[in-house]
Design a protein around this motif. Structure first.
Motif, PDB file in Angstrom:
ATOM      1  N   ALA A  12      -3.789  -0.612  -6.774  1.00  0.00           N
ATOM      2  CA  ALA A  12      -4.838  -1.169  -7.806  1.00  0.00           C
ATOM      3  C   ALA A  12      -6.108  -1.523  -6.813  1.00  0.00           C
ATOM      4  O   ALA A  12      -7.248  -1.188  -7.674  1.00  0.00           O
ATOM      5  N   TYR A  13      -5.848  -2.123  -6.045  1.00  0.00           N
ATOM      6  CA  TYR A  13      -6.783  -2.993  -5.131  1.00  0.00           C
ATOM      7  C   TYR A  13      -7.879  -1.575  -4.604  1.00  0.00           C
ATOM      8  O   TYR A  13      -8.991  -1.889  -4.784  1.00  0.00           O
ATOM      9  N   TYR A  14      -7.226  -0.658  -4.202  1.00  0.00           N
ATOM     10  CA  TYR A  14      -7.895   0.366  -3.480  1.00  0.00           C
ATOM     11  C   TYR A  14      -8.695   1.324  -4.571  1.00  0.00           C
ATOM     12  O   TYR A  14      -9.660   1.813  -4.440  1.00  0.00           O
ATOM     13  N   LEU A  15      -8.219   1.237  -5.779  1.00  0.00           N
ATOM     14  CA  LEU A  15      -8.747   2.042  -6.994  1.00  0.00           C
ATOM     15  C   LEU A  15      -9.941   1.253  -7.353  1.00  0.00           C
ATOM     16  O   LEU A  15     -10.904   1.766  -7.698  1.00  0.00           O
ATOM     17  N   LEU A  16      -9.904   0.012  -7.467  1.00  0.00           N
ATOM     18  CA  LEU A  16     -11.148  -0.870  -7.821  1.00  0.00           C
ATOM     19  C   LEU A  16     -11.936  -0.670  -6.707  1.00  0.00           C
ATOM     20  O   LEU A  16     -13.315  -0.557  -6.887  1.00  0.00           O
ATOM     21  N   TRP A  17     -11.748  -0.476  -5.425  1.00  0.00           N
ATOM     22  CA  TRP A  17     -12.671  -0.291  -4.416  1.00  0.00           C
ATOM     23  C   TRP A  17     -13.312   0.844  -4.727  1.00  0.00           C
ATOM     24  O   TRP A  17     -14.663   0.930  -4.347  1.00  0.00           O
ATOM     25  N   ILE A  19     -13.652   2.363  -7.429  1.00  0.00           N
ATOM     26  CA  ILE A  19     -14.727   2.369  -8.574  1.00  0.00           C
ATOM     27  C   ILE A  19     -16.302   1.406  -8.144  1.00  0.00           C
ATOM     28  O   ILE A  19     -17.270   2.116  -8.519  1.00  0.00           O
ATOM     29  N   GLN A  20     -15.662   0.718  -7.102  1.00  0.00           N
ATOM     30  CA  GLN A  20     -16.904   0.020  -6.728  1.00  0.00           C
ATOM     31  C   GLN A  20     -18.004   0.488  -5.780  1.00  0.00           C
ATOM     32  O   GLN A  20     -19.185   0.694  -6.195  1.00  0.00           O
ATOM     33  N   ILE A  21     -17.363   1.542  -5.295  1.00  0.00           N
ATOM     34  CA  ILE A  21     -18.384   2.528  -4.348  1.00  0.00           C
ATOM     35  C   ILE A  21     -18.766   3.510  -5.018  1.00  0.00           C
ATOM     36  O   ILE A  21     -20.187   3.763  -5.163  1.00  0.00           O
ATOM     37  N   MET A  22     -18.243   4.294  -6.398  1.00  0.00           N
ATOM     38  CA  MET A  22     -19.016   5.012  -7.227  1.00  0.00           C
ATOM     39  C   MET A  22     -20.170   4.471  -7.963  1.00  0.00           C
ATOM     40  O   MET A  22     -21.022   4.940  -8.154  1.00  0.00           O
ATOM     41  N   GLN A  34     -32.073  12.531 -11.338  1.00  0.00           N
ATOM     42  CA  GLN A  34     -31.789  12.201 -12.489  1.00  0.00           C
ATOM     43  C   GLN A  34     -30.420  13.145 -12.748  1.00  0.00           C
ATOM     44  O   GLN A  34     -30.056  14.080 -11.913  1.00  0.00           O
ATOM     45  N   GLU A  35     -29.681  12.750 -13.890  1.00  0.00           N
ATOM     46  CA  GLU A  35     -28.427  13.365 -13.923  1.00  0.00           C
ATOM     47  C   GLU A  35     -28.439  14.820 -14.243  1.00  0.00           C
ATOM     48  O   GLU A  35     -27.474  15.505 -13.971  1.00  0.00           O
ATOM     49  N   GLU A  36     -29.506  15.334 -14.802  1.00  0.00           N
ATOM     50  CA  GLU A  36     -29.588  16.833 -14.855  1.00  0.00           C
ATOM     51  C   GLU A  36     -29.702  17.315 -13.703  1.00  0.00           C
ATOM     52  O   GLU A  36     -29.541  18.747 -13.600  1.00  0.00           O
ATOM     53  N   GLU A  37     -30.450  16.815 -12.730  1.00  0.00           N
ATOM     54  CA  GLU A  37     -30.555  17.689 -11.392  1.00  0.00           C
ATOM     55  C   GLU A  37     -29.471  17.891 -10.662  1.00  0.00           C
ATOM     56  O   GLU A  37     -29.490  18.741  -9.757  1.00  0.00           O
ATOM     57  N   SER A  38     -28.465  17.070 -10.691  1.00  0.00           N
ATOM     58  CA  SER A  38     -27.322  17.306  -9.663  1.00  0.00           C
ATOM     59  C   SER A  38     -25.938  17.251 -10.253  1.00  0.00           C
ATOM     60  O   SER A  38     -25.689  16.418 -11.363  1.00  0.00           O
ATOM     61  N   GLU A  39     -25.111  18.330 -10.137  1.00  0.00           N
ATOM     62  CA  GLU A  39     -23.604  18.226 -10.631  1.00  0.00           C
ATOM     63  C   GLU A  39     -22.917  16.893 -10.254  1.00  0.00           C
ATOM     64  O   GLU A  39     -22.394  16.355 -11.029  1.00  0.00           O
ATOM     65  N   PHE A  40     -23.124  16.529  -8.828  1.00  0.00           N
ATOM     66  CA  PHE A  40     -22.580  15.161  -8.470  1.00  0.00           C
ATOM     67  C   PHE A  40     -22.920  14.024  -9.372  1.00  0.00           C
ATOM     68  O   PHE A  40     -22.069  13.163  -9.643  1.00  0.00           O
ATOM     69  N   MET A  41     -24.374  13.906  -9.683  1.00  0.00           N
ATOM     70  CA  MET A  41     -24.528  12.898 -10.256  1.00  0.00           C
ATOM     71  C   MET A  41     -24.088  12.819 -11.678  1.00  0.00           C
ATOM     72  O   MET A  41     -23.833  11.874 -12.262  1.00  0.00           O
ATOM     73  N   PHE A  42     -23.884  14.065 -12.416  1.00  0.00           N
ATOM     74  CA  PHE A  42     -23.340  14.235 -13.429  1.00  0.00           C
ATOM     75  C   PHE A  42     -21.655  13.775 -13.717  1.00  0.00           C
ATOM     76  O   PHE A  42     -21.418  13.157 -14.653  1.00  0.00           O
ATOM     77  N   ILE A  43     -21.236  14.162 -12.663  1.00  0.00           N
ATOM     78  CA  ILE A  43     -19.705  13.807 -12.476  1.00  0.00           C
ATOM     79  C   ILE A  43     -19.639  12.311 -12.097  1.00  0.00           C
ATOM     80  O   ILE A  43     -18.716  11.603 -12.723  1.00  0.00           O
ATOM     81  N   LEU A  44     -20.565  11.659 -11.462  1.00  0.00           N
ATOM     82  CA  LEU A  44     -20.503  10.214 -11.212  1.00  0.00           C
ATOM     83  C   LEU A  44     -20.740   9.484 -12.165  1.00  0.00           C
ATOM     84  O   LEU A  44     -20.110   8.551 -12.600  1.00  0.00           O
ATOM     85  N   ILE A  45     -21.611   9.827 -13.017  1.00  0.00           N
ATOM     86  CA  ILE A  45     -21.973   9.297 -14.338  1.00  0.00           C
ATOM     87  C   ILE A  45     -20.740   9.408 -15.290  1.00  0.00           C
ATOM     88  O   ILE A  45     -20.343   8.487 -15.771  1.00  0.00           O
ATOM     89  N   GLY A  46     -20.138  10.317 -15.486  1.00  0.00           N
ATOM     90  CA  GLY A  46     -18.978  10.708 -16.260  1.00  0.00           C
ATOM     91  C   GLY A  46     -17.630   9.412 -15.869  1.00  0.00           C
ATOM     92  O   GLY A  46     -16.895   9.237 -16.704  1.00  0.00           O
ATOM     93  N   LEU A  47     -17.575   9.471 -14.609  1.00  0.00           N
ATOM     94  CA  LEU A  47     -16.593   8.541 -14.028  1.00  0.00           C
ATOM     95  C   LEU A  47     -16.958   7.232 -14.092  1.00  0.00           C
ATOM     96  O   LEU A  47     -15.911   6.159 -14.431  1.00  0.00           O
ATOM     97  N   THR A  48     -18.125   6.767 -14.268  1.00  0.00           N
ATOM     98  CA  THR A  48     -18.403   5.273 -13.999  1.00  0.00           C
ATOM     99  C   THR A  48     -18.875   4.843 -15.350  1.00  0.00           C
ATOM    100  O   THR A  48     -18.873   3.707 -15.595  1.00  0.00           O
TER     101      THR A  48
END
Length: 92
Positions: A12-17, A19-22, A34-48
């Motif tokens: 849980a500690y490392y999962l929180l870590w 999430i903080q990095i993301m 912008q989120e439309e420019e990058s697939e990485f940014m799109f995934i990052l927004i979806g996860l956070t």
């Protein structure tokens, strides 16, 4: 039993870590792309976004926070995640 608690708290500690990095990456990258420019940014927004959504909803209840053009949900989410990590450290 103590070992299982230790492993669960460590995971849980490392999962929180992670999430903080993301969240930090999302904040920094939002200035440059912008989120439309990058697939990485799109995934990052979806996860956070599931982490930030409750804080945004809570802040939208306050009339004063609604009038401020800055999104403080990331700041409050980071504070809560850090506090949770500190609590987990006390367990182990």
């Amino acid at each position: 039993m103590d070992q299982i608690l230790y492993v669960a708290a460590s995971c849980a500690y490392y999962l929180l870590w992670v999430i903080q990095i993301m969240l930090f990456l999302r904040a920094i990258l939002s200035w440059f792309m912008q989120e439309e420019e990058s697939e990485f940014m799109f995934i990052l927004i979806g996860l956070t976004e599931p982490v930030l959504m409750p804080f945004r909803a809570l802040l939208q209840r306050s009339e004063k926070m609604r009038s401020i053009p800055i999104d403080f949900s990331l700041t409050f989410a980071m504070i809560v995640l850090i506090l949770l990590q500190m609590m987990l450290e006390m367990l182990v």
